[in-house]
Each structure stands twice: as C-alpha cells, then as structure tokens.
Design a protein around this motif. Structure first.
Motif, PDB file in Angstrom:
ATOM      1  N   PRO A   1       0.824  -1.205   0.000  1.00 31.57           N
ATOM      2  CA  PRO A   1       0.000   0.000   0.000  1.00 31.57           C
ATOM      3  C   PRO A   1       0.855   1.250   0.000  1.00 31.57           C
ATOM      4  O   PRO A   1       1.999   1.223   0.384  1.00 31.57           O
ATOM      5  N   HIS A   2       0.263   2.308  -0.436  1.00 29.63           N
ATOM      6  CA  HIS A   2       0.925   3.607  -0.435  1.00 29.63           C
ATOM      7  C   HIS A   2       1.041   4.148   0.981  1.00 29.63           C
ATOM      8  O   HIS A   2       0.321   3.734   1.886  1.00 29.63           O
ATOM      9  N   LEU A   3       1.920   5.137   1.165  1.00 24.20           N
ATOM     10  CA  LEU A   3       2.114   5.795   2.450  1.00 24.20           C
ATOM     11  C   LEU A   3       0.803   6.404   2.931  1.00 24.20           C
ATOM     12  O   LEU A   3       0.436   6.288   4.085  1.00 24.20           O
ATOM     13  N   LEU A  29      -7.855   3.558 -11.597  1.00 24.94           N
ATOM     14  CA  LEU A  29      -6.495   3.990 -11.343  1.00 24.94           C
ATOM     15  C   LEU A  29      -6.466   5.498 -11.156  1.00 24.94           C
ATOM     16  O   LEU A  29      -7.404   6.206 -11.526  1.00 24.94           O
ATOM     17  N   THR A  30      -5.371   5.991 -10.579  1.00 27.23           N
ATOM     18  CA  THR A  30      -5.243   7.429 -10.382  1.00 27.23           C
ATOM     19  C   THR A  30      -4.990   8.105 -11.728  1.00 27.23           C
ATOM     20  O   THR A  30      -4.461   7.471 -12.656  1.00 27.23           O
ATOM     21  N   PRO A  31      -5.328   9.378 -11.849  1.00 26.61           N
ATOM     22  CA  PRO A  31      -5.121  10.080 -13.119  1.00 26.61           C
ATOM     23  C   PRO A  31      -3.664  10.109 -13.591  1.00 26.61           C
ATOM     24  O   PRO A  31      -3.407  10.149 -14.788  1.00 26.61           O
ATOM     25  N   THR A  32      -2.712  10.050 -12.654  1.00 31.67           N
ATOM     26  CA  THR A  32      -1.296  10.100 -13.045  1.00 31.67           C
ATOM     27  C   THR A  32      -0.672   8.721 -13.231  1.00 31.67           C
ATOM     28  O   THR A  32       0.501   8.620 -13.572  1.00 31.67           O
ATOM     29  N   HIS A  33      -1.444   7.664 -13.016  1.00 33.66           N
ATOM     30  CA  HIS A  33      -0.920   6.314 -13.192  1.00 33.66           C
ATOM     31  C   HIS A  33      -0.737   6.026 -14.685  1.00 33.66           C
ATOM     32  O   HIS A  33      -1.525   6.466 -15.511  1.00 33.66           O
ATOM     33  N   PHE A  34       0.295   5.267 -15.011  1.00 39.15           N
ATOM     34  CA  PHE A  34       0.584   4.938 -16.406  1.00 39.15           C
ATOM     35  C   PHE A  34      -0.139   3.659 -16.820  1.00 39.15           C
ATOM     36  O   PHE A  34      -0.130   2.661 -16.106  1.00 39.15           O
ATOM     37  N   ILE A  35      -0.762   3.723 -17.990  1.00 41.06           N
ATOM     38  CA  ILE A  35      -1.431   2.584 -18.601  1.00 41.06           C
ATOM     39  C   ILE A  35      -0.927   2.513 -20.043  1.00 41.06           C
ATOM     40  O   ILE A  35      -0.567   3.541 -20.632  1.00 41.06           O
ATOM     41  N   GLY A  83      -7.669   3.975  -0.534  1.00 38.06           N
ATOM     42  CA  GLY A  83      -7.155   2.655  -0.858  1.00 38.06           C
ATOM     43  C   GLY A  83      -6.327   2.598  -2.113  1.00 38.06           C
ATOM     44  O   GLY A  83      -6.650   1.867  -3.031  1.00 38.06           O
ATOM     45  N   ALA A  84      -5.245   3.357  -2.192  1.00 34.81           N
ATOM     46  CA  ALA A  84      -4.344   3.318  -3.346  1.00 34.81           C
ATOM     47  C   ALA A  84      -3.261   2.270  -3.082  1.00 34.81           C
ATOM     48  O   ALA A  84      -2.664   2.250  -2.013  1.00 34.81           O
ATOM     49  N   TYR A  85      -3.026   1.393  -4.048  1.00 36.13           N
ATOM     50  CA  TYR A  85      -2.044   0.323  -3.907  1.00 36.13           C
ATOM     51  C   TYR A  85      -1.064   0.331  -5.073  1.00 36.13           C
ATOM     52  O   TYR A  85      -1.405   0.736  -6.176  1.00 36.13           O
ATOM     53  N   ALA A 105       3.199   5.680 -11.217  1.00 33.38           N
ATOM     54  CA  ALA A 105       2.473   6.902 -11.547  1.00 33.38           C
ATOM     55  C   ALA A 105       3.512   8.015 -11.599  1.00 33.38           C
ATOM     56  O   ALA A 105       4.620   7.870 -11.077  1.00 33.38           O
ATOM     57  N   LYS A 106       3.171   9.116 -12.227  1.00 35.00           N
ATOM     58  CA  LYS A 106       4.109  10.245 -12.287  1.00 35.00           C
ATOM     59  C   LYS A 106       4.149  10.911 -10.922  1.00 35.00           C
ATOM     60  O   LYS A 106       3.120  11.281 -10.370  1.00 35.00           O
TER      61      LYS A 106
END
Length: 151
Positions: A1-3, A29-35, A83-85, A105-106
């Motif tokens: 998990p993220h901090l 996914l988050t907007p800055t995550h790479f797909i 809940g970001a992982y 992610a960026k």
C-alpha cells in the motif's frame, strides 16, 4: 500500500471494449498512473490515465489467444475513494483486470514510466537481497515516497 493509503484520492474508472472479442474491461487507477496504449505499428507506450479520451486504444490481454489486443476506451468516470495500492514488478509492468499497466504513476519531476522504473531500482535491489520485510526498509520506503509526493 501507499504511504497515504487511508486518505481520499482521486481516481478514474476506465471502461473499454476489446476489438477482437468485444469484451468489456474496467480498471480503476489514479489520473497520473501509467497505462499502456497502442501507437501505430504495434508499438505500445505508457501514457498517464488522465490523457485518455474516448476511443483511446489500450493494450488488453486476450486469454484465448494469449496475446495483447486493442481495447477502445468507451467511458471514463472520475471518483474519489481511499485505498491506493502499488505492485512493484521486476519489469515495471503488470496486467490488472486484463489491461497492461505500469507499476508507476508520475511523481513530482520524475517523468515517464521508464524513469520511475529506474528510480525504483533500490526497491528491487533490497527485495532481491531479502530485505523487503525489514523495519528499516519500510521506514526508508516511507521517507522516499513522502519526499517524492512533496515535489
């Protein structure tokens, strides 16, 4: 998990339909995550989820033929949740809900997925050395992540 896993985070729910089998695929996914997106001549490149538009050609796993096929974006819905992982892999890539995504992610001034993968070399090195469960490694990881999030 993220901090900051317990904090509310902005997400995108992306829905696409595969070209060959007309299957619906959904990922959050988050907007800055790479797909990964197809870019002519069968080239697959990482793009931030926020850059997706209707019709964007994503890379989806085809279970029957065991190959990547086009999956055209048909809906993008923003939402907020906790809940970001993150799942680090040795390649920096993984399949989530049949879609090819990056482990990254960026963050701050770190540019693309390839740069993030290079920066994460320390994580992979300690993991391979058997230090992934040590308290000092988790403490170092939290400090690095907090510093990157500030930038």
């Amino acid at each position: 998990p993220h901090l900051a896993n317990d904090q509310l985070t902005k997400f995108l729910q992306v829905t696409c339909h595969t070209e060959a089998t007309d299957e619906e695929k959904i990922i959050q996914l988050t907007p800055t995550h790479f797909i990964f997106q197809h870019e002519g001549n069968d080239e697959i490149v990482p793009v931030q989820a926020r850059s997706l538009v209707m019709g964007s050609p994503l890379a989806a796993w085809n279970h029957e033929g065991e190959f990547l096929e086009l999956c055209h974006v048909s809906d993008i819905t923003p939402f907020t949740a906790s809940g970001a992982y993150t799942a680090f892999t040795t390649s920096g890539k993984l399949i989530v809900n049949d879609l090819l995504v990056s482990s990254y992610a960026k963050l701050g001034h770190y540019g693309g997925a390839n740069t993030a993968h290079a920066v994460a070399t320390i994580h992979r090195t300690f993991y391979r050395a058997g230090e992934s469960d040590s308290v000092w490694f988790r403490h170092l990881n939290d400090k690095v992540e907090a510093a990157l999030l500030k930038e």
